[in-house]
Design a protein around this motif. Structure first.
Motif, PDB file in Angstrom:
ATOM      1  N   ALA A  61       0.828  -1.200   0.000  1.00  0.00           N
ATOM      2  CA  ALA A  61       0.000   0.000   0.000  1.00  0.00           C
ATOM      3  C   ALA A  61       0.865   1.254   0.000  1.00  0.00           C
ATOM      4  N   HIS A  62       1.939   1.248   0.797  1.00  0.00           N
ATOM      5  CA  HIS A  62       2.835   2.400   0.851  1.00  0.00           C
ATOM      6  C   HIS A  62       3.441   2.670  -0.519  1.00  0.00           C
ATOM      7  N   ALA A  63       3.893   1.613  -1.201  1.00  0.00           N
ATOM      8  CA  ALA A  63       4.489   1.781  -2.525  1.00  0.00           C
ATOM      9  C   ALA A  63       3.457   2.289  -3.531  1.00  0.00           C
ATOM     10  N   ALA A  64       2.237   1.748  -3.465  1.00  0.00           N
ATOM     11  CA  ALA A  64       1.193   2.152  -4.411  1.00  0.00           C
ATOM     12  C   ALA A  64       0.782   3.605  -4.215  1.00  0.00           C
ATOM     13  N   CYS A  65       0.815   4.077  -2.957  1.00  0.00           N
ATOM     14  CA  CYS A  65       0.401   5.451  -2.672  1.00  0.00           C
ATOM     15  C   CYS A  65       1.341   6.484  -3.280  1.00  0.00           C
ATOM     16  N   GLN A  66       2.593   6.089  -3.546  1.00  0.00           N
ATOM     17  CA  GLN A  66       3.555   7.054  -4.061  1.00  0.00           C
ATOM     18  C   GLN A  66       3.144   7.594  -5.426  1.00  0.00           C
ATOM     19  N   GLY A  67       2.444   6.793  -6.226  1.00  0.00           N
ATOM     20  CA  GLY A  67       2.034   7.247  -7.551  1.00  0.00           C
ATOM     21  C   GLY A  67       0.551   7.508  -7.678  1.00  0.00           C
ATOM     22  N   ASP A  68      -0.159   7.545  -6.556  1.00  0.00           N
ATOM     23  CA  ASP A  68      -1.617   7.737  -6.596  1.00  0.00           C
ATOM     24  C   ASP A  68      -1.972   9.209  -6.596  1.00  0.00           C
ATOM     25  N   ALA A  69      -2.996   9.562  -7.365  1.00  0.00           N
ATOM     26  CA  ALA A  69      -3.420  10.965  -7.458  1.00  0.00           C
ATOM     27  C   ALA A  69      -4.110  11.446  -6.194  1.00  0.00           C
ATOM     28  N   GLY A  70      -4.569  10.532  -5.364  1.00  0.00           N
ATOM     29  CA  GLY A  70      -5.248  10.923  -4.132  1.00  0.00           C
ATOM     30  C   GLY A  70      -6.732  11.139  -4.331  1.00  0.00           C
ATOM     31  N   GLY A  71      -7.490  11.107  -3.242  1.00  0.00           N
ATOM     32  CA  GLY A  71      -8.935  11.287  -3.323  1.00  0.00           C
ATOM     33  C   GLY A  71      -9.566  11.096  -1.963  1.00  0.00           C
ATOM     34  N   GLY A  72     -10.869  10.849  -1.941  1.00  0.00           N
ATOM     35  CA  GLY A  72     -11.595  10.764  -0.682  1.00  0.00           C
ATOM     36  C   GLY A  72     -11.833   9.350  -0.178  1.00  0.00           C
ATOM     37  N   HIS A  73     -11.369   8.351  -0.901  1.00  0.00           N
ATOM     38  CA  HIS A  73     -11.605   6.968  -0.480  1.00  0.00           C
ATOM     39  C   HIS A  73     -10.616   6.542   0.595  1.00  0.00           C
ATOM     40  N   ARG A  74     -11.004   5.508   1.354  1.00  0.00           N
ATOM     41  CA  ARG A  74     -10.078   4.904   2.308  1.00  0.00           C
ATOM     42  C   ARG A  74     -10.196   3.389   2.217  1.00  0.00           C
ATOM     43  N   TRP A  75      -9.170   2.702   2.690  1.00  0.00           N
ATOM     44  CA  TRP A  75      -9.081   1.243   2.589  1.00  0.00           C
ATOM     45  C   TRP A  75      -8.560   0.697   3.902  1.00  0.00           C
ATOM     46  N   THR A  76      -9.097  -0.437   4.322  1.00  0.00           N
ATOM     47  CA  THR A  76      -8.653  -1.089   5.556  1.00  0.00           C
ATOM     48  C   THR A  76      -8.445  -2.567   5.296  1.00  0.00           C
ATOM     49  N   PHE A  77      -7.335  -3.085   5.791  1.00  0.00           N
ATOM     50  CA  PHE A  77      -7.075  -4.522   5.777  1.00  0.00           C
ATOM     51  C   PHE A  77      -6.809  -4.911   7.219  1.00  0.00           C
ATOM     52  N   GLY A  78      -7.698  -5.681   7.820  1.00  0.00           N
ATOM     53  CA  GLY A  78      -7.571  -5.982   9.249  1.00  0.00           C
ATOM     54  C   GLY A  78      -7.579  -7.471   9.537  1.00  0.00           C
ATOM     55  N   LEU A  79      -6.975  -7.835  10.645  1.00  0.00           N
ATOM     56  CA  LEU A  79      -6.945  -9.219  11.103  1.00  0.00           C
ATOM     57  C   LEU A  79      -7.156  -9.234  12.612  1.00  0.00           C
ATOM     58  N   TYR A  80      -7.715 -10.313  13.122  1.00  0.00           N
ATOM     59  CA  TYR A  80      -7.815 -10.450  14.569  1.00  0.00           C
ATOM     60  C   TYR A  80      -7.579 -11.906  14.947  1.00  0.00           C
ATOM     61  N   VAL A  81      -7.124 -12.121  16.158  1.00  0.00           N
ATOM     62  CA  VAL A  81      -6.911 -13.460  16.699  1.00  0.00           C
ATOM     63  C   VAL A  81      -7.584 -13.505  18.068  1.00  0.00           C
ATOM     64  N   TYR A  82      -8.317 -14.572  18.344  1.00  0.00           N
ATOM     65  CA  TYR A  82      -9.019 -14.662  19.622  1.00  0.00           C
ATOM     66  C   TYR A  82      -9.048 -16.104  20.088  1.00  0.00           C
ATOM     67  N   THR A  83      -8.797 -16.321  21.369  1.00  0.00           N
ATOM     68  CA  THR A  83      -9.000 -17.623  21.994  1.00  0.00           C
ATOM     69  C   THR A  83      -9.866 -17.426  23.231  1.00  0.00           C
ATOM     70  N   GLU A  84     -10.553 -18.470  23.634  1.00  0.00           N
ATOM     71  CA  GLU A  84     -11.468 -18.337  24.770  1.00  0.00           C
ATOM     72  C   GLU A  84     -11.462 -19.612  25.599  1.00  0.00           C
ATOM     73  N   ALA A  85     -11.363 -19.429  26.898  1.00  0.00           N
ATOM     74  CA  ALA A  85     -11.450 -20.565  27.810  1.00  0.00           C
ATOM     75  C   ALA A  85     -12.905 -20.982  27.965  1.00  0.00           C
ATOM     76  N   PRO A  86     -13.169 -22.194  28.477  1.00  0.00           N
ATOM     77  CA  PRO A  86     -14.567 -22.587  28.711  1.00  0.00           C
ATOM     78  C   PRO A  86     -15.259 -21.548  29.591  1.00  0.00           C
ATOM     79  N   PRO A  87     -16.468 -21.127  29.228  1.00  0.00           N
ATOM     80  CA  PRO A  87     -17.152 -20.087  30.005  1.00  0.00           C
ATOM     81  C   PRO A  87     -17.514 -20.559  31.401  1.00  0.00           C
ATOM     82  N   ALA A  88     -17.439 -19.630  32.353  1.00  0.00           N
ATOM     83  CA  ALA A  88     -17.875 -19.949  33.716  1.00  0.00           C
ATOM     84  C   ALA A  88     -19.381 -20.185  33.699  1.00  0.00           C
TER      85      ALA A  88
END
Length: 283
Positions: A247-274
């Motif tokens: 994304a950083h490399a692509a932004c160097q040649g981008d004309a710019g505008g009002g859009h935004r982009w998100t790439f997200g990840l999450y990790v979760y573990t859970e013990a047996p519930p009380a």
């Protein structure tokens, strides 16, 4: 009027998923002293705002009566709340600056090694050699690099190695539990908003528009859950850093505008519930 009577038939199927989704949020609200009446006030404002702007009919003025019909909120309250605008989560200035500098350090080939890891940087370097000073100056001229360095040292985002080089600490891109509360609150709202917005768009659209998937296994031992969590963290960081570099490399040649982009990840573990009573909505 009962809860069932207040919900359209096509929305009844969302009761159980909503109870599961909202339970950790309610836990946070109770822990932080946000009472049910306070949440109700916020939801009332949001219902009116969403109905007013997101459900307006093309070419027609949105009326108090229609907003009241869509939301179930009395017209008197609708009239009072309309036009207030939805709460805006602005990026804190210090957070925006910090994020941009760290993103460059993690992505710009001038500041990363052959393996893509952020290089230890001298405070000041001669010529065009990479340095902490040139890293900061390439993002903002409003602050002296020394002031940024002092702030980051205090927040433990960086440390100084035996060769007097500035090293990016893991805490800079793996937030600590005792980290900056303002940053945690901002990304809490932003990241969960984007995840829920993607899932909502997929439900409301004719076909799934956004990638929103997860790998999950139940019935695991505590040891295996811990090992999978550790490996998932490694895979996630690799993916995030690669996406940031591209994304950083692509932004160097981008004309710019009002859009935004998100790439997200999450990790979760859970013990047996009380042991606790199960609500009907949880299924």
């Amino acid at each position: 009027m009962s809860e069932t009577a207040q919900t359209a038939p096509e929305g009844a199927g969302l009761h159980a998923p909503l109870a599961r989704l909202l339970r950790p949020l309610v836990r946070l609200l109770v822990a932080r002293g946000i009472t049910f009446p306070a949440l109700t006030d916020l939801l009332r404002e949001l219902y009116v705002n969403v109905a007013e702007y997101d459900f307006a009919l093309p070419g027609k003025e949105q009326t108090d009566s229609r907003v009241s019909l869509l939301t179930g909120i009395h017209r008197k309250e609708v009239r009072r709340l309309r036009g207030a605008g939805a709460p805006v989560s602005a990026v804190p200035a210090t957070l925006s600056r910090t994020s941009r500098i760290i993103a460059r350090w993690l992505a710009d080939p001038a500041f990363t090694g052959p393996d893509g890891a952020p290089l230890p940087l001298p405070r000041v370097a001669e010529g065009d050699a990479p340095s902490f000073e040139s890293l900061v100056a390439g993002v903002t001229r409003d602050l002296r690099p020394r002031a940024v360095l002092d702030e980051w040292l205090d927040r433990r985002l960086v440390f100084v190695d035996p060769l007097d080089r500035i090293v990016l600490a893991e805490a800079a891109y793996v937030p600590r539990a005792d980290g900056n509360a303002e940053a945690q609150a901002y990304y809490f709202g932003r990241n969960l908003h984007d995840h829920i917005a993607a899932a909502t768009a997929n439900i409301l659209g004719d076909a799934p528009r956004f990638l929103e998937r997860a790998v999950h296994y139940d019935g695991l031992s505590a040891d295996l859950a811990a090992r999978l969590e550790a490996r998932a963290r490694e895979l996630a960081m690799e993916a995030l850093q690669q996406a940031n570099r591209e994304a950083h490399a692509a932004c160097q040649g981008d004309a710019g505008g009002g859009h935004r982009w998100t790439f997200g990840l999450y990790v979760y573990t859970e013990a047996p519930p009380a042991a606790r009573p199960r609500t009907d909505a949880e299924g």
